[in-house]
Design a protein around this motif. Structure first.
Motif, short mmCIF file in Angstrom:
data_model
loop_
_atom_site.label_atom_id
_atom_site.label_comp_id
_atom_site.label_asym_id
_atom_site.label_seq_id
_atom_site.Cartn_x
_atom_site.Cartn_y
_atom_site.Cartn_z
N SER A 27 54.10 49.80 34.32
CA SER A 27 55.08 48.81 34.77
C SER A 27 54.76 47.44 34.16
N PRO A 28 55.74 46.79 33.56
CA PRO A 28 55.50 45.43 33.08
C PRO A 28 55.24 44.50 34.27
N VAL A 29 54.22 43.65 34.17
CA VAL A 29 53.88 42.77 35.31
C VAL A 29 54.13 41.31 34.96
N LEU A 30 54.95 40.66 35.79
CA LEU A 30 55.14 39.21 35.72
C LEU A 30 54.37 38.63 36.90
N ALA A 31 53.27 37.94 36.62
CA ALA A 31 52.41 37.47 37.72
C ALA A 31 52.59 35.98 37.97
N ILE A 32 52.36 35.62 39.23
CA ILE A 32 52.33 34.20 39.61
C ILE A 32 50.89 33.91 40.02
N GLY A 33 50.27 32.96 39.32
CA GLY A 33 48.86 32.67 39.58
C GLY A 33 48.57 31.19 39.54
N CYS A 34 47.32 30.85 39.87
CA CYS A 34 46.92 29.44 39.90
C CYS A 34 46.72 28.91 38.48
N GLU A 35 46.81 27.58 38.39
CA GLU A 35 46.69 26.93 37.08
C GLU A 35 45.36 27.24 36.40
N ASP A 36 44.30 27.43 37.20
CA ASP A 36 42.96 27.58 36.61
C ASP A 36 42.54 29.05 36.38
N ASP A 37 43.44 29.99 36.64
CA ASP A 37 43.04 31.41 36.61
C ASP A 37 42.95 31.96 35.18
N ASP A 65 46.06 24.88 48.98
CA ASP A 65 45.47 25.71 50.04
C ASP A 65 46.34 26.96 50.20
N PRO A 66 45.73 28.18 50.21
CA PRO A 66 46.55 29.40 50.30
C PRO A 66 47.52 29.40 51.48
N LEU A 67 47.15 28.75 52.59
CA LEU A 67 48.04 28.73 53.76
C LEU A 67 49.39 28.10 53.41
N TYR A 68 49.37 27.13 52.50
CA TYR A 68 50.61 26.43 52.14
C TYR A 68 51.20 26.93 50.82
N SER A 69 50.55 27.94 50.24
CA SER A 69 51.00 28.41 48.92
C SER A 69 52.41 29.01 48.92
N VAL A 80 52.11 35.34 32.83
CA VAL A 80 51.66 34.63 34.04
C VAL A 80 52.41 33.31 34.15
N LEU A 81 53.00 33.07 35.32
CA LEU A 81 53.61 31.78 35.62
C LEU A 81 52.65 31.04 36.55
N ARG A 82 52.39 29.78 36.24
CA ARG A 82 51.32 29.04 36.95
C ARG A 82 51.87 28.15 38.05
N VAL A 83 51.13 28.09 39.17
CA VAL A 83 51.46 27.14 40.25
C VAL A 83 50.21 26.31 40.54
N PRO A 84 50.37 25.12 41.12
CA PRO A 84 49.20 24.31 41.46
C PRO A 84 48.31 25.04 42.47
N ALA A 134 54.25 39.95 40.81
CA ALA A 134 53.09 39.96 41.71
C ALA A 134 52.55 38.55 41.86
N VAL A 135 51.99 38.25 43.04
CA VAL A 135 51.35 36.95 43.23
C VAL A 135 49.87 37.16 43.55
N ALA A 136 49.00 36.46 42.81
CA ALA A 136 47.55 36.55 43.04
C ALA A 136 46.98 35.14 42.84
N LEU A 137 46.49 34.56 43.91
CA LEU A 137 46.04 33.16 43.85
C LEU A 137 44.52 33.12 44.03
N THR A 138 43.84 32.46 43.09
CA THR A 138 42.37 32.51 43.05
C THR A 138 41.72 32.08 44.36
N LYS A 139 42.29 31.08 45.04
CA LYS A 139 41.65 30.58 46.26
C LYS A 139 41.85 31.51 47.46
N ASP A 140 42.76 32.47 47.31
CA ASP A 140 43.13 33.32 48.45
C ASP A 140 42.08 34.41 48.64
N HIS A 141 41.78 34.73 49.91
CA HIS A 141 40.76 35.76 50.17
C HIS A 141 41.23 37.16 49.79
N THR A 142 42.51 37.31 49.47
CA THR A 142 42.99 38.64 49.05
C THR A 142 43.09 38.74 47.52
#
Ligand code: AGP
Length: 597
Positions: A530-540, A557-561, A550-554, A506-514
């Protein structure tokens, strides 16, 4: 799909051909074969990977020859169905890419005339047709033969006692390599880069006579065609693994450079209208297949956000047979190879419907560049792994640039806003590099996916297509059944399939409106064990509370995520496939460039 090579010159032809076939093997790999003229035509071909053909190959000396790696389309992989094919008397040998649609009728006719066939392939009819028309001039015989063929082809053939190769093309790529006292013909420039970077591309309907001294191209009308040569800037080294265990991993690690290269000249495109100088269209339709289709879906979000223009996205294989409404959108066709049969057919259909067309491709001189009004080249460099990785990211970059271009030209973006968006794009190579710097985290995290039979990928908004792409990558190279879903759709059906044996990415990014909605969806799947492997922001800090890992990404801006999230998904697919012992660069049943319908 298949790979073709032909050589005439001073070297041992078998050495040149084997080297070229090694480079072409990614195009097709269920059988391989070679014919050398010495002065008889000595044929050797084998079912299986190229190594098998090479292992059993006797010493054959000679300076003229043709070779082929096959990806079966007509007739199962076997020694008999491998190319090259010989005519009844062993005087003419031929290799072919493409599909001959009227081969059954031609075969029946030729059999009635006494020709004996040895394979189930469509290709074999061509060599018998050439034999039938051969009155001592092989070039004329080839011209007469292809005039009877319905379908697509790139062919190369040689004859006993002659130093020349005759080649012809229709809707399948063919390139001539120019050397000194030697010349080459190949389906792909990577095959000949070790020998020459001077090339001429063969166009549809053309035939070519190749001797060690010169190549002569003839148009469909039989008139000689003058064409200047081009210099390819890719080196043979560019097409090698460069120390990585697989092309796919090498190509993922080349992504920062590929994005950087694709951003060169972006300002000219955006400010000076180098692409789309005229933006007089009311809507856009983006058409593609596979991974390129997922890029198209991401592009829809970017174009609607930055250019405020309505966008529809269609699969090329569906568009070409659709009824077609009375509308004239700008049609954007995306194909990294520029050779995908469905996308090329869609380009022709769009033009037939009176639409302006823009192609996005990675291959200079590929067929799509001649089918569309304008071309935007991505600059990912050669991609050998069957799974598209760096070409996908550069397709996203191309679509962002085009979105900013149209947004700026339509005055939806001010000059400052345009610069702001461009600077976010220019930060992408660095952001991708920081994901790659943590590739070891991904390698460790995938253990929860390795034994799975099914994996779900969920995301929302612009990262919904990102997750479709993540799922495609996993199924393509690890053979695990993977499905991507818009997370909001889970409760409308797919949730019924979840339990402790089905991991969810699953992907959930803090800056995203969703973000909040995604957190709720992740909780829903976690509640089904279900085991969850999430992709999230560095600060989450919240995501680790609902996800198992959780695997972290920088935090871009969500548009370019999608750019950074995709890199994690590609690495997930790669490491899962690696740990399952799969053939990563050459997954079964797939080919790099799908030149058949
Ligand atoms: C990508 O990993 C696949 N190999 C495949 O889906 C590919 O994207 C599709 O065949 C389209 O190819 P193209 O971009 O060359 O047109």
């Amino acid at each position: 799909m298949c790979g073709i090579i032909g050589y005439t010159g001073q070297r041992e032809a078998s050495e040149v051909i084997l080297e070229a076939l090694r480079r072409l093997e990614y195009r097709g790999y269920d059988s391989a074969g070679i014919v050398i003229m010495n002065p008889e035509l000595t044929l050797h071909k084998r079912k299986g990977e190229l190594a098998e053909m090479q292992r059993t190959l006797p010493q054959i000396n000679g300076h003229v020859g043709i070779g082929h790696t096959r990806w079966a389309t007509c007739g199962k992989p076997s020694n008999e169905n491998a190319h090259p094919f010989l005519d009844c008397h062993g005087r003419i040998a031929l290799v072919h890419n493409g599909i001959i649609e009227n081969y059954m009728a031609l075969k029946e006719k030729l059999q009635n005339e006494g020709h004996v066939f040895t394979s189930q392939t469509d290709t074999e009819v061509i060599v018998h047709l050439i034999e039938k028309h051969d009155k001592g001039d092989l070039h004329q015989a080839v011209r007469a033969a292809v005039a009877e063929i319905k379908g697509t082809y790139a062919i190369a053939c040689i004859e006993k006692g002659s130093g020349q190769i005759i080649a012809a093309r229709k809707e399948n790529p063919l390139v001539l390599g120019l050397g000194i006292d030697e010349n080459f013909v190949a389906s792909d420039v990577t095959a000949i880069l070790s020998y020459t970077n001077r090339v001429k591309y063969v166009m549809d309907g053309e035939t070519v006579v190749i001797t060690p001294e010169k190549v002569t191209i003839y148009g469909p009308d039989g008139e000689m065609v003058e064409r200047s040569s081009q210099t390819v800037t890719w080196s043979a080294e560019d097409a090698q693994k460069g120390g990585f265990p697989h092309f796919m991993l090498k190509e993922i690690f080349e992504e920062p450079q590929a994005i950087h290269n694709s951003l060169l000249g972006a300002l000219d495109v955006i400010e000076n209208g180098e692409i789309l100088p005229n933006v007089q269209f009311g809507s856009i339709k983006i058409i593609a297949c596979g991974t390129s289709y997922h890029a198209a879906m991401v592009g829809k979000y970017a174009l609607e956000e930055l250019a405020k223009i309505p966008v529809t996205v269609e699969l090329a294989s569906e568009y070409r047979y659709s009824p077609g409404a009375k509308e004239f959108p700008l049609v954007v066709l995306i194909s990294q190879s520029g050779e995908t049969a469905d996308t090329l057919a869609a380009a022709r259909e769009a033009k037939r419907r009176g639409c302006k067309t823009l192609g996005i491709t990675n291959v200079i001189g590929s067929t799509i560049t001649r089918e569309v009004d304008e071309v935007f080249y991505t600059r990912a460099g050669p991609e050998i792994g069957v799974a598209a990785t760096k070409t996908y990211l550069t397709q996203l970059i191309a679509l962002y640039i085009i979105a900013i271009r149209i947004g700026y030209a339509r005055r939806n973006l001010s000059h400052d806003a345009m610069w702001n968006e461009l600077s976010k794009l220019r930060a992408m190579p660095g952001a991708v590099q920081s994901v790659l710097d943590k590739a070891f985290d991904v390698e460790a995290a995938v253990d929860m996916l390795v034994p799975a039979r099914d994996v779900f990928y969920i995301g929302r908004n612009i990262n919904y297509p990102t997750m479709l792409e993540g799922a495609l990558k996993l199924k393509e190279i690890s053979y695990i059944h993977a499905e991507g879903f818009a997370a909001g759709e889970l409760k409308h059906g797919p949730l019924a399939l979840l339990d402790s044996t089905t991991p969810v990415v699953a992907v959930a990014l803090t800056k995203d409106h969703t973000y909040d909605k995604m957190m709720a969806n992740i909780s829903e799947v976690a509640a089904r064990d279900s085991p969850v492997l999430a992709i999230g922001c560095e600060d989450d800090k919240e995501l680790p509370q609902v996800a198992d890992l959780v695997l972290r990404v920088p935090c871009v801006d969500p548009l370019y995520s999608p750019v950074v999230v995709t890199v994690v998904l590609q690495l997930i697919a790669y490491y899962v496939a690696l740990k399952r012992g799969c053939s990563i660069d050459k997954p079964k049943n797939l080919a790099k460039s799908v030149t058949v319908e």
